[in-house]
Design a protein around this motif. Structure first.
Motif, short mmCIF file in Angstrom:
data_model
loop_
_atom_site.label_atom_id
_atom_site.label_comp_id
_atom_site.label_asym_id
_atom_site.label_seq_id
_atom_site.Cartn_x
_atom_site.Cartn_y
_atom_site.Cartn_z
N ARG A 48 -34.47 33.86 139.26
CA ARG A 48 -33.09 33.85 138.36
C ARG A 48 -31.94 32.55 137.67
O ARG A 48 -32.55 31.31 138.58
N LEU B 256 -33.58 36.02 126.54
CA LEU B 256 -32.79 36.95 127.93
C LEU B 256 -32.94 37.75 128.09
O LEU B 256 -32.71 38.90 127.66
N LYS B 257 -32.94 38.19 129.69
CA LYS B 257 -33.04 39.56 130.07
C LYS B 257 -32.75 39.49 131.39
O LYS B 257 -32.16 39.22 132.39
N ALA B 258 -31.32 40.84 131.52
CA ALA B 258 -31.26 41.09 133.45
C ALA B 258 -32.48 41.18 134.14
O ALA B 258 -33.23 42.83 133.67
N GLY C 11 -28.07 44.41 128.50
CA GLY C 11 -28.56 43.22 129.09
C GLY C 11 -29.70 41.69 128.82
O GLY C 11 -29.93 40.76 129.51
N TYR D 9 -26.08 33.70 126.88
CA TYR D 9 -26.31 33.56 128.16
C TYR D 9 -25.11 34.52 128.99
O TYR D 9 -25.34 35.80 129.70
N ALA E 185 -25.56 38.36 127.91
CA ALA E 185 -26.04 38.73 128.72
C ALA E 185 -25.46 39.29 129.85
O ALA E 185 -26.05 40.47 130.68
N GLN E 186 -25.28 38.00 130.18
CA GLN E 186 -25.04 38.68 132.11
C GLN E 186 -23.61 39.16 131.90
O GLN E 186 -23.91 40.37 132.80
N ALA F 285 -24.95 42.77 131.47
CA ALA F 285 -25.69 43.11 133.07
C ALA F 285 -25.41 43.28 134.21
O ALA F 285 -25.56 44.77 134.80
N ASP G 192 -25.84 40.37 137.56
CA ASP G 192 -26.27 40.05 136.32
C ASP G 192 -27.38 38.69 136.54
O ASP G 192 -26.78 37.92 135.81
N ILE H 277 -30.05 37.07 135.16
CA ILE H 277 -30.59 37.12 133.89
C ILE H 277 -31.79 35.73 134.17
O ILE H 277 -32.10 35.20 134.80
N TYR H 278 -33.48 36.29 133.83
CA TYR H 278 -34.36 35.26 133.78
C TYR H 278 -34.89 35.61 131.84
O TYR H 278 -33.83 36.32 130.84
#
Lengths: 174, 499
Positions: free
Chosen positions: B137, B157-159, B167, B181, B184-185, B188, B195, B197-198
């Motif tokens: 993460r 960026l993905k949840a 996300g 970021y 996306a957070q 998510a 939340d 994210i990677y």
């Protein structure tokens, strides 16, 4: 023009259509001087009609809430027209001349109901056309709403975390 | 076999599952929130159980409430559909603890595959090719930016808990990193309550190819070939087809084997999907595993003849798969188009309204998995997907013609839909000639075509508007305030009484 005849203008964005018809015969409309003939083939609840227009068949929903505008919904598209009658045109002219007409609101209007997630500007900010000023979440997706014009942020009506209705003016811009 | 199952979902997928259950002689229990009292899934079930919640969505996510309803009504199994509780590991476990069969994988598979970072690790161990990126993460934004530079922009960026494009953010350059970021957070957190994210390398314009697998409780696992889901908007699928035009037998077998390996690595049981990105050089990378029945499952059903929803129920009831890998033969071509209430001319903005008129297309090879009927509301409470239109042809060209024709027969009046957009895609040369990838809608599709379609209808709409305006005035004039009711009915009743 005889009493039974009427001419109106249908305005959609930058397009204006002139329509002429006779109150005693609803089956015909002259739109920009071209004749269109109508038959109502079937009617359903909720203002849905199957209509043939010069024999071409359409299934439409007709929303005529007031005498000022009308919405035609087809499969896939929605068309909205402002109706200008002889009377309404005169009235508008009068209002414009007397300077009391309320100008069109400049700014960002909520395109649908949702929740304000983020406001990216403050009153007094100089902003450019297409700047994304507010994020609204609807149906689980975030939509960044862009300014339709460049100018100064005059008023912010959007509050983060608050729900908004369709048509709410979120940000006013001068 | 089960006697009663509860379907913990709504809309078209609930109806799809109930139809499959009926074929197996099972009684069906729907759950519904107050707003769905009139909905098709509620009134299509044998039994309808009301669920409550602060919001309609929360009612469908209330695991404890749904499980206790299942117990009260002697339902032996719960089918979660897709979305809602379908990929919720603790729900799968709670079902097991309550001695109710969860029609889907066990909690371990959901948990490990639902956590993107854990999934990547497991897949790497199982020899499944993965996209370069972070395993943990993101906590330190500066460090994350360094890694992004190392991998090379654009990055994605993905949840970790994500799915359905929520996300998810593409980042083109370092200066956009922080904003993307944050967004996306936030998405998510709202969508999944997590939340994390990677990030990973953004494969430019790949094909989205996914392999359907089916595994039983006796160690058998087969794949049912691929689906091509490259036509997406905002990372969300809108048109899917099977088979893909870019896979040959060898690549299908290779990807199929990897998919089965991936499923077996997490001791998978029931229907699942391994999603891959396929780049221009036909390298494929593991994207994620969806541990549920997918929206687009019908295209696989049509090309293999396997009823996935029915097999899911049979597998959950302990039956072994009735076929082996060599029995699965791909024939013909299937395309699915999702009928969303969205305005394609306005960046796919969701629309709402009452569906005042609905007529589904039909004919040979035309299937509609629908969740609405005339009079239903499209509200902001749920996803704006109204139905799925699926067609089957002898080959791809025939399937495209069928889809095009079926879309023309489709009548949905009351909210804006993507039907004209779908038609335009069917008619586009790039789609017809297989030149499309996940960037198709964003960069290849010509939205001017849609504007032209809209303006073509505009003149007729204006004529109809004038006609309706005149008719309205006219009706007002001629309709008496208190019209005398016709007495044909009472006359007829009187006549009938004489007999």
């Amino acid at each position: 023009m005889k009493d039974m005849q009427e001419e109106i203008k249908l305005v959609s964005g930058d397009k204006t259509y002139s329509a002429a018809f006779d109150h005693t015969d609803t089956s015909k409309v002259f739109l920009d001087e071209k004749l269109y003939e109508f038959k109502v083939l079937k009617e359903y609840n909720d203002n849905v009609k199957v209509i043939s227009v010069n024999n071409k068949v359409f299934t439409v929903k007709i929303n005529l809430e007031d005498q000022d505008s009308i919405e035609i919904l087809t499969t896939g598209f929605g068309y909205k027209y402002d109706i200008k009658t002889a009377t309404s045109s005169l009235l508008e002219k009068f209002v414009r001349q007397s300077g009391k007409g309320k100008g069109k609101v400049n700014g960002i209007v909520a395109p649908m109901p949702g929740m304000v997630v983020k406001v990216n500007c403050a009153v007094g900010d100089q902003i450019l056309e297409n700047d994304k000023l507010v994020i609204v979440e609807a149906m689980k997706m975030e939509n960044a709403l862009a300014s339709p014009l460049s100018g100064t942020v005059k008023k912010i009506n959007a509050i983060e975390g608050k729900a908004v209705d369709k048509g709410t003016v979120l940000i006013e811009i001068e | 076999m089960f006697k009663k199952i509860l379907v913990a979902n709504r809309g078209e997928i609930a109806i799809r599952v109930m139809n499959a259950a009926r074929e197996l002689g099972i009684e069906t229990y729907a759950v519904y929130h107050e707003v769905d009292k009139h909905s098709l899934h509620t009134i299509s079930a044998d039994y309808a159980l009301e669920i409550v919640g602060d919001t309609p969505k929360q009612a469908y996510l209330d695991a404890a409430q749904i499980i206790s309803l299942a117990i009260e009504n002697d339902c032996e199994a719960i089918h979660p559909g897709y979305g809602f509780l379908s990929e919720n590991a603790s729900f799968s476990k709670a079902c097991k603890d309550a001695e109710i069969k969860f029609i889907g994988p066990n909690e371990y598979a959901i948990e490990v595959m639902g956590n993107k970072t854990a999934a990547r690790e497991l897949m790497q161990k199982a020899g499944v090719p993965i996209v370069p990126g972070t395993k943990e993460r993101i906590t330190d934004l500066d460090l994350a930016k360094e890694i992004a530079t190392e991998i090379g922009y654009p990055i994605l960026l993905k949840a970790a808990a994500g799915g359905g494009g929520k996300g998810m953010r593409k980042v083109e350059k370092e200066s956009d990193f922080v904003d993307s970021y944050d967004a996306a957070q936030r998405e998510a957190r709202n969508a999944f309550g997590d939340d994390t994210i990677y990030m990973e390398k953004y494969i430019v314009n790949p094909k989205h190819i996914e392999i359907q697998i089916l595994a039983d409780e006796h160690g058998n696992c087969v794949h049912l070939a691929e689906r091509d889901c490259s036509i997406q908007r905002r990372h969300r699928k809108v048109i899917e087809e099977a088979p893909s035009t870019v896979l040959d037998e060898a690549l299908r077998a290779a990807m199929g084997k990897v998919a089965v390996d991936a499923a077996q690595a997490c001791h998978y049981v029931n229907a699942g999907t391994i999603e891959f990105l396929l780049d221009k050089d036909k390298n494929f990378y593991f994207l994620e595993m969806n541990t549920r029945l997918q929206v687009e499952h019908p295209v696989s059903e049509l090309i293999t003849g396997v009823d996935l929803a029915k097999e899911q129920i049979k597998v959950a009831a302990g039956y072994p798969l009735p076929f082996e890998q060599e029995d699965i033969v791909v024939s013909g071509h299937a395309i699915e188009a999702r009928i969303y209430a969205e305005d394609a001319t306005n960046n796919f903005m969701p629309d709402i309204g009452t569906i005042s008129y609905l007529r589904n297309p039909d004919g040979i090879g035309v299937r509609v998995d629908g969740g609405i009927e005339r009079g239903d509301e499209v509200s902001i409470n749920f996803d704006p997907m109204l139905a799925k239109l699926i067609v089957f042809g002898q080959d791809r060209a025939e399937a495209i013609e069928k889809m095009d024709a079926a879309l023309s027969s489709y009548k949905v009046v009351g909210s804006i839909t993507v039907i004209p957009f779908l038609k335009a895609v069917m008619q586009s040369d790039k789609f017809r000639n297989h030149y499309f990838d996940t960037g198709f809608i964003e960069s290849e599709f010509d939205f001017k075509v849609l504007d032209e379609m809209k303006s073509k209808g505009e003149v007729y709409a204006a004529a109809i508007a004038a006609f309706a305006y005149n008719l309205n005035k006219n009706t007002k004039k001629v309709t008496p305030v208190n019209p005398k009711p016709s007495d044909w009915k009472s006359k007829r009743l009187n006549n009938m009484r004489e007999f």
